[in-house]
Every structure is written in structure tokens, then in C-alpha cells.
Design a protein around this motif. Structure first.
Motif, PDB file in Angstrom:
ATOM      1  N   ILE A  91       7.007   1.763   5.306  1.00 51.01           N
ATOM      2  CA  ILE A  91       7.231   0.954   4.115  1.00 51.01           C
ATOM      3  C   ILE A  91       5.919   0.832   3.346  1.00 51.01           C
ATOM      4  N   GLY A  92       5.953   1.225   2.076  1.00 50.45           N
ATOM      5  CA  GLY A  92       4.797   1.059   1.197  1.00 50.45           C
ATOM      6  C   GLY A  92       3.569   1.844   1.636  1.00 50.45           C
ATOM      7  N   THR A 112       8.983  15.937   8.476  1.00 52.74           N
ATOM      8  CA  THR A 112       8.290  15.476   7.274  1.00 52.74           C
ATOM      9  C   THR A 112       9.325  15.020   6.257  1.00 52.74           C
ATOM     10  N   ILE A 113       9.073  13.879   5.650  1.00 49.42           N
ATOM     11  CA  ILE A 113       9.921  13.378   4.572  1.00 49.42           C
ATOM     12  C   ILE A 113       9.180  13.657   3.270  1.00 49.42           C
ATOM     13  N   LYS A 114       9.749  14.510   2.455  1.00 50.21           N
ATOM     14  CA  LYS A 114       9.087  14.946   1.224  1.00 50.21           C
ATOM     15  C   LYS A 114       9.082  13.856   0.154  1.00 50.21           C
ATOM     16  N   LYS A 115       7.953  13.734  -0.521  1.00 44.26           N
ATOM     17  CA  LYS A 115       7.777  12.882  -1.710  1.00 44.26           C
ATOM     18  C   LYS A 115       8.321  11.473  -1.534  1.00 44.26           C
ATOM     19  N   SER A 116       7.772  10.782  -0.534  1.00 46.43           N
ATOM     20  CA  SER A 116       8.246   9.416  -0.271  1.00 46.43           C
ATOM     21  C   SER A 116       7.099   8.538   0.213  1.00 46.43           C
ATOM     22  N   LEU A 117       7.051   7.312  -0.317  1.00 44.17           N
ATOM     23  CA  LEU A 117       6.130   6.298   0.183  1.00 44.17           C
ATOM     24  C   LEU A 117       6.873   5.284   1.054  1.00 44.17           C
ATOM     25  N   ASN A 118       8.181   5.460   1.171  1.00 42.10           N
ATOM     26  CA  ASN A 118       9.038   4.618   2.010  1.00 42.10           C
ATOM     27  C   ASN A 118       9.979   5.507   2.835  1.00 42.10           C
ATOM     28  N   PRO A 119       9.403   6.373   3.683  1.00 40.88           N
ATOM     29  CA  PRO A 119      10.228   7.345   4.415  1.00 40.88           C
ATOM     30  C   PRO A 119      11.100   6.697   5.489  1.00 40.88           C
ATOM     31  N   LYS A 120      12.237   7.327   5.749  1.00 42.80           N
ATOM     32  CA  LYS A 120      13.144   6.912   6.819  1.00 42.80           C
ATOM     33  C   LYS A 120      13.328   8.106   7.758  1.00 42.80           C
ATOM     34  N   TRP A 121      12.767   8.007   8.945  1.00 41.42           N
ATOM     35  CA  TRP A 121      12.866   9.099   9.913  1.00 41.42           C
ATOM     36  C   TRP A 121      14.073   8.928  10.833  1.00 41.42           C
ATOM     37  N   ASN A 122      14.241   7.763  11.418  1.00 41.80           N
ATOM     38  CA  ASN A 122      15.309   7.496  12.387  1.00 41.80           C
ATOM     39  C   ASN A 122      15.360   8.562  13.487  1.00 41.80           C
ATOM     40  N   GLU A 123      14.207   8.823  14.076  1.00 41.41           N
ATOM     41  CA  GLU A 123      14.112   9.814  15.153  1.00 41.41           C
ATOM     42  C   GLU A 123      13.788   9.119  16.469  1.00 41.41           C
ATOM     43  N   ASP A 142      -0.091  12.756   6.007  1.00 36.04           N
ATOM     44  CA  ASP A 142       0.498  13.435   4.858  1.00 36.04           C
ATOM     45  C   ASP A 142       0.442  14.926   5.165  1.00 36.04           C
ATOM     46  N   GLU A 143       1.567  15.595   5.074  1.00 37.76           N
ATOM     47  CA  GLU A 143       1.657  17.011   5.437  1.00 37.76           C
ATOM     48  C   GLU A 143       0.697  17.897   4.635  1.00 37.76           C
ATOM     49  N   ASN A 144       0.432  17.564   3.404  1.00 39.70           N
ATOM     50  CA  ASN A 144      -0.383  18.421   2.548  1.00 39.70           C
ATOM     51  C   ASN A 144      -1.877  18.256   2.740  1.00 39.70           C
ATOM     52  N   ARG A 145      -2.303  17.326   3.544  1.00 39.93           N
ATOM     53  CA  ARG A 145      -3.724  17.070   3.706  1.00 39.93           C
ATOM     54  C   ARG A 145      -4.136  17.347   5.142  1.00 39.93           C
ATOM     55  N   LEU A 146      -5.403  17.755   5.320  1.00 41.71           N
ATOM     56  CA  LEU A 146      -5.885  18.071   6.652  1.00 41.71           C
ATOM     57  C   LEU A 146      -6.123  16.824   7.482  1.00 41.71           C
ATOM     58  N   CYS A 147      -6.686  15.788   6.894  1.00 42.20           N
ATOM     59  CA  CYS A 147      -6.993  14.576   7.635  1.00 42.20           C
ATOM     60  C   CYS A 147      -6.683  13.378   6.765  1.00 42.20           C
ATOM     61  N   SER A 148      -5.439  12.988   6.721  1.00 37.57           N
ATOM     62  CA  SER A 148      -5.065  11.911   5.799  1.00 37.57           C
ATOM     63  C   SER A 148      -4.195  10.863   6.461  1.00 37.57           C
ATOM     64  N   CYS A 149      -4.761  10.186   7.431  1.00 37.59           N
ATOM     65  CA  CYS A 149      -4.017   9.071   8.012  1.00 37.59           C
ATOM     66  C   CYS A 149      -3.804   8.003   6.956  1.00 37.59           C
ATOM     67  N   PHE A 150      -2.700   7.326   7.050  1.00 36.65           N
ATOM     68  CA  PHE A 150      -2.394   6.257   6.102  1.00 36.65           C
ATOM     69  C   PHE A 150      -3.072   4.988   6.527  1.00 36.65           C
TER      70      PHE A 150
END
Length: 101
Positions: free
Chosen positions: A29-30, A63-74, A93-101
């Protein structure tokens, strides 16, 4: 009726005093914007480790594409020694090498 084998990560099945822990990665979330255009492509990496011996295994969600509020449910199953092992949750973030949120 066909049976579906569920993969269990971590220790081997015959490991004495081990237990199964069920982890459910539900949602984020966010999350922070990590892409130039505003959205991110987040996924979660769950790592099982032993503080004395290091990493045992890592599993990542889809990976959930283009989302700041992803829902995985895994759901992920780990075989662990409850008093010994730890779980680490990291969101990337899938597109970055080291991008923890």
C-alpha cells in the motif's frame, strides 16, 4: 482426480523438529515511486535465513506492473526450525538493480 504437489522451500522433509510455516504475501500500500514516469513494477522477495549459517533460500512473487498498490495474494510454504530461522521480506522494483522500497 489429479493431486497437485505443493512446493515447500527451506529444509528437507526429513529434518527433525522442523515445522511448516505458511507465508501469504497479500499486498503493498502506497509504495514509493521508483520509475521516472511515476509507477513502479514491484515484487516481493522472501528470504529464509539462519543467523548462524546465512541464507537458506529465497523466493520471489510475481511482478505487478505499474502499481504503487500491488496485490499479490501469493502463498509460500517454508520448512523451518521455528526457534532458529528468520524470514526477511524485501520489496523491489523490477526495473532497477537495487531499489528497495
Amino acid at each position: 482426480m489429479a493431486t497437485c504437489a505443493v512446493e515447500v522451500f527451506g529444509l528437507l522433509e526429513d529434518e527433525e523438529n522442523s515445522r511448516i510455516v505458511r507465508v501469504k504475501v497479500i499486498a503493498g500500500i502506497g509504495l514509493a515511486k521508483k520509475d521516472i514516469l511515476g509507477a513502479s513494477d514491484p515484487y516481493v522477495r522472501v528470504t529464509l535465513y539462519d543467523p548462524m549459517n546465512g541464507v537458506l533460500t529465497s523466493v520471489q512473487t510475481k511482478t505487478i506492473k505499474k502499481s504503487l498498490n500491488p496485490k499479490w495474494n501469493e502463498e509460500i510454504l517454508f520448512r523451518v526450525h521455528p526457534q532458529q530461522h528468520r524470514l526477511l521480506f524485501e520489496v523491489f522494483d523490477e526495473n532497477r538493480l537495487c531499489s528497495c522500497f
